[in-house]
Design an enzyme around this catalytic site. Structure first.
Site, PDB file in Angstrom:
ATOM      1  CD  GLU A  48     -55.549   7.204 -34.155  1.00 29.01           C
ATOM      2  OE1 GLU A  48     -54.530   7.572 -34.774  1.00 29.01           O
ATOM      3  OE2 GLU A  48     -56.682   7.614 -34.421  1.00 29.01           O
ATOM      4  N   GLY A  49     -54.475   9.228 -29.175  1.00 29.91           N
ATOM      5  CA  GLY A  49     -54.846   9.883 -27.914  1.00 29.91           C
ATOM      6  C   GLY A  49     -54.437   9.047 -26.718  1.00 29.91           C
ATOM      7  CD  GLU A  62     -47.015  19.641 -36.984  1.00 36.21           C
ATOM      8  OE1 GLU A  62     -46.608  20.601 -36.291  1.00 36.21           O
ATOM      9  OE2 GLU A  62     -47.769  19.761 -37.968  1.00 36.21           O
ATOM     10  N   GLY A  81     -43.282  19.311 -32.233  1.00 32.94           N
ATOM     11  CA  GLY A  81     -43.771  20.160 -31.139  1.00 32.94           C
ATOM     12  C   GLY A  81     -45.246  19.977 -30.846  1.00 32.94           C
ATOM     13  CB  THR A  96     -48.406   3.721 -37.635  1.00 35.83           C
ATOM     14  OG1 THR A  96     -48.112   3.971 -36.257  1.00 35.83           O
ATOM     15  CG2 THR A  96     -48.610   2.226 -37.855  1.00 35.83           C
ATOM     16  N   GLY A 143     -48.230  16.799 -30.040  1.00 31.36           N
ATOM     17  CA  GLY A 143     -48.671  15.402 -29.925  1.00 31.36           C
ATOM     18  C   GLY A 143     -50.109  15.389 -29.476  1.00 31.36           C
ATOM     19  CB  SER A 144     -51.596  15.287 -26.082  1.00 29.76           C
ATOM     20  OG  SER A 144     -50.940  14.127 -25.665  1.00 29.76           O
ATOM     21  CG  ASP A 160     -66.016  10.654 -32.840  1.00 27.16           C
ATOM     22  OD1 ASP A 160     -65.254  10.859 -31.879  1.00 27.16           O
ATOM     23  OD2 ASP A 160     -66.842  11.489 -33.250  1.00 27.16           O
ATOM     24  N   GLY A 196     -44.319 -16.485 -14.318  1.00 28.24           N
ATOM     25  CA  GLY A 196     -43.004 -16.685 -13.692  1.00 28.24           C
ATOM     26  C   GLY A 196     -41.876 -16.407 -14.674  1.00 28.24           C
TER      27      GLY A 196
HETATM   28  C1  LIG Z   1     -45.103   3.615 -32.132  1.00 26.61           C
HETATM   29  C2  LIG Z   1     -45.868   4.871 -32.337  1.00 26.61           C
HETATM   30  C3  LIG Z   1     -46.684   5.006 -33.443  1.00 26.61           C
HETATM   31  C4  LIG Z   1     -47.381   6.192 -33.679  1.00 26.61           C
HETATM   32  N1  LIG Z   1     -48.145   6.316 -34.789  1.00 26.61           N
HETATM   33  C5  LIG Z   1     -48.687   7.527 -35.099  1.00 26.61           C
HETATM   34  C6  LIG Z   1     -49.345   7.737 -36.350  1.00 26.61           C
HETATM   35  O1  LIG Z   1     -49.536   6.817 -37.154  1.00 26.61           O
HETATM   36  N2  LIG Z   1     -49.765   8.991 -36.635  1.00 26.61           N
HETATM   37  C7  LIG Z   1     -49.594  10.045 -35.781  1.00 26.61           C
HETATM   38  O2  LIG Z   1     -49.976  11.159 -36.109  1.00 26.61           O
HETATM   39  N3  LIG Z   1     -48.998   9.876 -34.576  1.00 26.61           N
HETATM   40  C8  LIG Z   1     -48.544   8.644 -34.225  1.00 26.61           C
HETATM   41  N4  LIG Z   1     -47.905   8.466 -33.012  1.00 26.61           N
HETATM   42  C9  LIG Z   1     -47.790   9.589 -32.102  1.00 26.61           C
HETATM   43  C10 LIG Z   1     -48.764   9.493 -30.943  1.00 26.61           C
HETATM   44  O3  LIG Z   1     -50.071   9.708 -31.400  1.00 26.61           O
HETATM   45  C11 LIG Z   1     -48.316  10.537 -29.895  1.00 26.61           C
HETATM   46  O4  LIG Z   1     -47.130  10.019 -29.314  1.00 26.61           O
HETATM   47  C12 LIG Z   1     -49.363  10.792 -28.863  1.00 26.61           C
HETATM   48  O5  LIG Z   1     -50.445  11.481 -29.422  1.00 26.61           O
HETATM   49  C13 LIG Z   1     -48.827  11.606 -27.673  1.00 26.61           C
HETATM   50  O6  LIG Z   1     -48.165  12.742 -28.120  1.00 26.61           O
HETATM   51  P1  LIG Z   1     -46.693  13.067 -27.605  1.00 26.61           P
HETATM   52  O7  LIG Z   1     -45.860  11.859 -27.745  1.00 26.61           O
HETATM   53  O8  LIG Z   1     -46.227  14.312 -28.284  1.00 26.61           O
HETATM   54  O9  LIG Z   1     -46.850  13.342 -26.061  1.00 26.61           O
HETATM   55  P2  LIG Z   1     -47.296  14.683 -25.334  1.00 26.61           P
HETATM   56  O10 LIG Z   1     -48.530  15.234 -25.915  1.00 26.61           O
HETATM   57  O11 LIG Z   1     -46.108  15.560 -25.233  1.00 26.61           O
HETATM   58  O12 LIG Z   1     -47.653  14.121 -23.896  1.00 26.61           O
HETATM   59  C14 LIG Z   1     -46.664  13.644 -22.977  1.00 26.61           C
HETATM   60  C15 LIG Z   1     -47.394  13.099 -21.759  1.00 26.61           C
HETATM   61  O13 LIG Z   1     -48.185  14.158 -21.155  1.00 26.61           O
HETATM   62  C16 LIG Z   1     -49.545  13.764 -21.079  1.00 26.61           C
HETATM   63  N5  LIG Z   1     -50.419  14.929 -21.330  1.00 26.61           N
HETATM   64  C17 LIG Z   1     -50.398  15.753 -22.398  1.00 26.61           C
HETATM   65  N6  LIG Z   1     -51.374  16.688 -22.318  1.00 26.61           N
HETATM   66  C18 LIG Z   1     -52.028  16.444 -21.148  1.00 26.61           C
HETATM   67  C19 LIG Z   1     -53.140  17.070 -20.491  1.00 26.61           C
HETATM   68  N7  LIG Z   1     -53.781  18.111 -21.013  1.00 26.61           N
HETATM   69  N8  LIG Z   1     -53.530  16.546 -19.306  1.00 26.61           N
HETATM   70  C20 LIG Z   1     -52.900  15.468 -18.757  1.00 26.61           C
HETATM   71  N9  LIG Z   1     -51.846  14.847 -19.349  1.00 26.61           N
HETATM   72  C21 LIG Z   1     -51.416  15.321 -20.526  1.00 26.61           C
HETATM   73  C22 LIG Z   1     -49.738  12.701 -22.142  1.00 26.61           C
HETATM   74  O14 LIG Z   1     -50.791  11.845 -21.836  1.00 26.61           O
HETATM   75  C23 LIG Z   1     -48.376  11.993 -22.089  1.00 26.61           C
HETATM   76  O15 LIG Z   1     -48.372  11.035 -21.065  1.00 26.61           O
HETATM   77  C24 LIG Z   1     -47.257   7.273 -32.743  1.00 26.61           C
HETATM   78  C25 LIG Z   1     -46.460   7.130 -31.610  1.00 26.61           C
HETATM   79  C26 LIG Z   1     -45.758   5.962 -31.406  1.00 26.61           C
HETATM   80  C27 LIG Z   1     -44.893   5.843 -30.180  1.00 26.61           C
END
Ligand SMILES: Cc1cc2nc3c(=O)[nH]c(=O)nc-3n(C[C@H](O)[C@H](O)[C@H](O)COP(=O)(O)OP(=O)(O)OC[C@H]3O[C@@H](n4cnc5c(N)ncnc54)[C@H](O)[C@@H]3O)c2cc1C
Length: 403
Positions: A380-381, A137, A139, A168, A141-142, A254, A356
């Protein structure tokens, strides 16, 4: 003795997947990298073939659903089943083109989610449906526990509200597996997944993203506004068990993480094979019987990349094999995803370098693979999240104790 060869019974599937990757995916790889958002119609016929393979029980050659092996009572203690076959097929297909695999009808990550957590009735109901997966969403991601989309029970339906980004196959798929909360005051345990079919009133595809890589794959922003979904489309149990946390929906990972690791392994192998060909043409010999430090610098670099590839490959097979053998594989799935995600980024970029100037041009696919690879270390993380999960598992810490 440990046998690290893929099982013989998977040979036919691997062979077919390799042929399809070479004859269907590779020839159109560049075309759809350039024609972002155009649907690769060549995939339709091929997807039908793959459906046949899946229903014949030979296992999927793509990102098909994976399900924990059921005990058929004939186990001799070592089972090579659907998870391993799917992973092996995925590696081959992504050697051809990862973005095209992600565009394959009925092979979405949502399908893997359905296959892992759906009950028998749902499996029947959603058979043949192409399903994307919507967790992310604006707001969130991870930290998937921070999901704000809601699902409120109203009679025989759940009413979904919220926005999902970066989905995706979000535009092309027939349905989307949406993560939403039944009750935001109950935290992560209340997060459930719902299958929302296209055409359901209140479900809208807002726009598509333009991307660095995997351009053949559509990535959509979705909106749900008072979207009514039949009650029986909730995957897993509707009970909110605060003791169990969100084990139910997380179980999906998993099963999907080994698949993403397999995608990375396939792309890495493609880059290594192309680079080996280029190095050999340039007169560089890669010798496995001599120490790397006595060889041409390019050969030494190649050997190191190959070692990373092998480690990623074996971890990926292990995580899938464990799922087939009903062993908890969260740790191994995250290890495989972390190793394969990082390795494919390193390998493809280094291969561009080793080739190259040619590596940087569109004459070869090396530059494309280096762009395609980055997402495999994100979705997927991310890399950092996988490492966090591995650390938690090894140290026996909860997500509250180690963030
Ligand atoms: C091309 C593409 C396709 C995608 N497809 C899907 C899909 O099909 N379905 C879906 O639901 N999502 C999808 N995503 C979303 C993707 O899963 C998220 O981008 C991803 O989970 C990371 O979330 P975020 O971008 O909000 O980054 P954030 O969570 O904001 O993280 C930003 C950075 O901070 C780091 N970080 C965050 N928390 C921590 C922590 N606790 N410790 C250390 N580092 C941390 C992360 O590793 C990252 O480098 C897609 C993204 C892209 C670019």
């Amino acid at each position: 003795m440990i046998n690290l060869e893929p099982p013989k019974k998977a040979a036919a599937l691997v062979n077919q997947a390799q042929q399809a990757a070479a004859e269907v995916f590779r020839p159109i790889s560049r075309k759809y990298d350039r024609a972002e958002h155009a649907y690769p119609s060549e995939l339709d016929m091929f997807a039908a073939l793959l459906d046949g393979l899946n229903t014949s029980g030979e296992g999927g050659a793509g990102a098909a659903g994976v399900r924990r092996g059921e005990d058929d009572g004939r186990s001799n203690g070592n089972r090579n089943g659907g998870n391993l076959s799917t992973v092996l097929g995925t590696i081959e297909m992504c050697w051809g083109d990862v973005a095209l695999l992600l565009s394959m009808p009925r092979q979405g990550l949502g399908n893997a989610a359905i296959a892992s957590v759906a009950n028998d009735e749902q499996l029947k109901k959603f058979a043949g449906v192409w399903a994307a997966m919507a967790i992310t969403e604006p707001g969130c991601g991870s930290d998937s526990a921070a999901i704000t989309a809601t699902a409120e029970l109203d009679g025989d339906h759940y009413v979904l509200n919220g926005e999902k980004i970066f989905v995706t196959a979000g535009q092309r798929a027939d349905a989307v597996v949406v993560w939403a909360s039944l009750d935001r005051s109950k935290g992560r345990a209340a997060i459930k997944s719902f299958v929302v079919e296209k055409g359901t009133p209140g479900f809208e595809v807002v726009r598509l993203e333009h991307k660095l890589g995997i351009r053949a794959s559509d990535t959509a922003v979705l909106r749900f506004e008072n979207c009514r979904v039949p009650k029986e489309n909730l995957l897993g149990t509707p009970e909110i068990d605060t003791k169990k946390g969100f084990a139910g929906v997380m179980q999906t990972f998993d099963n999907t993480r080994p698949l993403v690791a397999a995608m990375a392994v396939g792309v890495a192998r493609a880059a290594l094979e192309e680079t080996r060909r280029i190095l050999e043409e340039a007169g560089v010999t890669i010798d496995y019987d001599r120490p790397a430090n006595t060889q041409h610098a390019a050969a030494a670099a190649f050997l190191q990349l190959e070692a990373d590839y092998e480690a990623a490959y074996l971890l990926t097979l292990e995580s899938a094999w464990m799922a087939d053998n009903r062993k908890p594989n969260s740790l191994q799935a995250s290890m495989a995803k972390a190793k394969a995600g990082r390795s494919v980024v390193d390998i493809t970029l280094r291969c561009v370098e080793l080739a190259g100037t040619l590596g940087y041009t569109e004459e070869l696919l090396l530059e494309k693979w280096s762009r395609d690879s980055k997402i495999l270390d994100i979705f997927e993380g991310t890399q950092q999240i996988q490492q966090l999960i591995v650390a938690r598992r090894l140290l026996g810490k909860t997500s509250a104790e180690l963030k």
